[in-house]
Design an enzyme around this catalytic site. Structure first.
Site, PDB file in Angstrom:
ATOM      1  CD  GLU A 104       1.352   4.738  -6.556  1.00 18.55           C
ATOM      2  OE1 GLU A 104       2.161   4.426  -5.673  1.00 18.55           O
ATOM      3  OE2 GLU A 104       0.156   4.425  -6.544  1.00 18.55           O
ATOM      4  CD  GLU A 124       3.543   0.098  -6.552  1.00 16.52           C
ATOM      5  OE1 GLU A 124       3.553  -0.286  -7.738  1.00 16.52           O
ATOM      6  OE2 GLU A 124       3.850   1.257  -6.215  1.00 16.52           O
TER       7      GLU A 124
END
Ligand code: NAD
Length: 706
Positions: A104, A124
């Site tokens: 990210e 995730e």
């Protein structure tokens, strides 16, 4: 933690926080300040984010998820925005893995370059979360909707080549010394552009029909994501990326992440994440116990398990010698292994070259003297102490000093097997699960005299053959099968009391078990359990109803799927209810004076799961398993316990130990003599339930003390 080098007006920020450059608070603070300062520095034309370690970064420090520090400022979403807003172009140079928060951060950079073998992923979802630092918003804009949705919803990483093809990275450079030179050239070229900034906020998700695509994707994963909350939140967040400006999408994503963070599913996911990291730490085994070198493997007995074990090692690149009692059995085994690899080629899962290489690495012999140079020998012959004794005596005569002698026994006493040799310290249990080349679980059974370096070797080898090793002590059934025993016992007893196999299985499958207990028994073979019970008659004689129905099915030749009839009727693999089972159950109930009644799903769950959990408490008390997470890994990886519930021991804490104790006592008091026989709460369960301490807290405290 980081170092900064200036070359030709390019500032290299090199992350150096072993072991994985975790993006915890300190790292975030340092990065935010550095990015800001370099942004203000007129001498800097471009910034490169890279790593001094063999990986880019493992991502967020997930211990912060537990402590709440994940939100401490600057949090990861803010750091990403700061990078994005820097006045200088920022280039992420990814060599090795960039996972989760790390990817990210890279997505918030203006450019990404990588090595071809770099692994980039947003895992995730595997922790019951969504990527909460811009992953769901920036990835679809940068890599396209289809690639992003697949990556986010699978949680699986992609490699450099794929990343280049979908636009996730802008260039690939070979790893090694020249990587940095290429990155520098790239940064200089970028900085010469008129407007080198490439802000995600200016991009949109380009797709002809995002709604249609996401609806179809939702349908495609519906069955797999049944019971799970994270997939839908991920999809909703990706939908937002398609419809909203970046800042609004980011706000929505952050809210989604915060919601998921506190869900039981995310807690369960994180529990298993830590359990996986802990399980290779074995008491009494430390870094000084160097694993022995294993270059050659032999497997004794080429039946169901031996074949699977051989395939596992062949696929991992080991040469394997197979040993059987007859030439015919040996040739059959070798032929079966060859066909296995040929089928994989036909299905496009394996290249013909690899299939040929694996097959040619498998050789056979009837002569133990040919094992004289073998490093690891795994016995997978019949489950009989006599057979094992003969084999281990022969191995003791022929194997070289230092060879590891392993048994795949599921029920026999490993210490007794080890005692048949003059070197019990070299003997260990390697308990694979069927099919051995598919199931990830490996119970590493530590005998009373097994040497620490032999355990260290087993754990190291497990990694090479891609298994999840859980080290357990010697007892009947070790961890997995010992906990299975009360679960299966209740599942069967309930049929005598009035439930049907389908009712029991439906309740368990609705709970999330991959397969109901009766379907599972039919798959494994009713004869397998029956034979084991025959050996243990004396131990279970106090309960005349113990598995009587299963024994009856065995007597009737209803052996499960393989005979087309067990607790169900089968057409191929499809199962159907069989009214005859009700009749047989009623007759047996009458013979044993068991009162039949209506049984509801709640009772089925409590009766099957609470004794299983109770057995887990006994196992922990006896130190057969080191920690609750080990029991959970065994049940999630070997028995189809839903991972989103974190395993049976984690689930016990979730529902509350006092509740389990109360219901154990309830059944103890209401099921008459049967209840008294089987529903005795474990002392540790009683102690913790009464004192209000969770199992996890109890073991955390124990760990701190030691
Ligand atoms: P199997 O009957 O399919 O195969 C056993 C093989 O061992 C046969 O091919 C037999 O010819 C061979 N054999 C017997 N005696 C031998 C000897 N003295 N020397 C060499 N070979 C010999 O049995 P299986 O299901 O593969 O089980 C093997 C072992 O694995 C058992 O200890 C069993 O408890 C254990 N195990 C089985 C499972 C399972 O699901 N089947 C799971 C875990 C562990």
């Amino acid at each position: 933690m980081i170092s900064i080098t200036h070359i030709d007006k390019v500032a290299f920020i090199e992350l150096n926080a072993p072991p994985v450059n975790a993006l915890g608070l300190k790292m975030r603070q340092v990065l935010a300040v550095t990015i800001s300062e370099l942004g203000d520095d007129d001498k800097v034309k471009a910034i490169v984010l890279c790593s001094a370690l063999p990986l880019f970064s493992g991502g967020a420090d997930i211990i912060e998820f537990r402590t709440g520090a994940v939100w401490d400022k600057p949090d990861l979403p803010e750091l990403c925005v700061a990078i994005e807003k820097s006045s200088k172009p920022v280039i992420a140079a990814i060599a090795g893995a960039a996972m989760g928060g790390a990817l990210e951060v890279a997505l918030a950079c203006d450019y990404r370059v990588a090595t071809p073998d770099a692994m980039m992923g947003l895992p995730e979802i595997k922790l019951g979360l969504l990527p909460g630092s811009g992953g769901t918003q920036r990835l679809p804009r940068i890599a396209g909707l289809e690639a992003a949705t697949t990556m986010i919803l699978s949680g699986n990483p992609v490699k450099g080549d794929y990343a280049l093809s979908c636009g996730l990275v802008d260039a690939l450079f070979e790893s090694g010394q020249n990587f940095r030179t290429h990155v520098l050239d790239f940064a200089k070229a970028v900085s010469r552009e008129e407007d080198p900034k490439r802000r995600c906020a200016d991009m949109i998700v380009i797709h002809p029909d995002p709604k249609g695509f996401l609806a179809a994707f939702r349908d495609k994963i519906a069955a797999k994501s049944k019971n799970l909350v994270a997939p839908e939140r991920c999809l909703t967040s990706i939908e937002a990326a398609c419809a909203l400006p970046l800042d609004e999408g980011l706000a929505q994503e952050k809210a989604g992440f915060a919601d998921l963070l506190d869900t039981p599913q995310s807690l369960a996911g994180r529990h298993l994440f830590f359990a996986e990291r802990e399980c290779t730490k074995v008491p009494g085994v430390d870094r000084t116990d160097r694993p022995r070198d294993i270059a050659t493997v032999a497997v004794i007995g080429v039946g169901t398990m031996g074949r699977g074990i051989a395939i596992t090692f062949l696929q991992a690149g080991f040469p394997v010698t197979l040993v059987e009692t007859t030439k015919t059995a040996l040739e059959q085994g070798l032929e079966d292994i060859k066909s296995h690899f040929q089928r994989a080629v036909q299905k496009g899962r394996l290249s013909p070259e690899l299939a040929e290489a694996f097959t040619s690495h498998a050789t056979g012999t009837l002569d133990y003297s040919e094992l004289a140079e073998t490093d690891l020998i795994i016995e997978a012959a019949f489950e009989s102490m006599n057979v094992k004794r003969q084999i281990f005596e022969a191995l003791d005569r022929h194997a070289k000093a230092g060879a590891i002698l392993a048994s795949n026994t599921s029920t026999l006493n490993l210490d007794e097997i080890a005692a048949t040799t003059s070197r019990p310290e070299d003997v260990i249990g390697l308990h694979f699960f069927s099919p051995a080349n598919v199931m990830r679980l490996l119970e590493v059974v530590r005998g009373a005299k097994t040497a620490p370096d032999v355990i260290a070797t087993a754990i190291a080898i497990a990694k090479k053959i891609k298994k999840r090793p859980v080290t357990v002590g010697v007892c009947y059934g070790f961890v997995g099968n010992r906990m299975l025993e009360p679960y299966f016992r209740e599942g069967s007893r309930l049929l005598l009391e009035g439930a049907t196999p389908k009712q029991v299985d439906d309740a368990l499958e609705s709970f999330g078990m991959a397969m109901g207990i009766h379907a599972m028994a039919d798959l494994a073979g009713i004869d397998v359990g029956a034979r084991v019970r025959q050996e243990r008659r004396s131990e279970i004689a106090h309960d005349p109803t113990y598995q009587v129905l299963q024994d009856k099915l065995f007597e009737l030749g209803r052996l499960g799927q393989k005979t087309g009839r067990g607790s169900y009727l089968y057409q191929g693999r499809e199962r159907f209810e069989d009214p005859e089972i009700v009749q047989i159950s009623s007759e047996l109930a009458e013979r044993h004076a068991v009162v039949r009644r209506d049984i509801d799903d709640q009772e089925i769950l409590e009766r099957c799961l609470y004794p299983l959990i109770n057995e887990g408490f006994l196992i922990l008390e006896e130190s057969i398993a080191t920690r609750p997470g080990d029991c959970d890994l065994v049940w999630v990886n070997g028995y189809g316990f839903p991972s989103w519930r974190g395993g049976p021991m984690h689930y016990a804490d979730e529902i509350g130990l006092s509740q389990i104790l109360e219901r154990m006592n309830y059944y103890r008091n209401t099921l008459g003599a049967y209840g008294e026989m089987w529903f005795t709460p474990a002392p540790l369960l009683k102690e913790l339930a009464t004192s209000g301490v969770t199992l996890a807290a109890h073991f955390d405290a124990k760990k701190e003390k030691s």
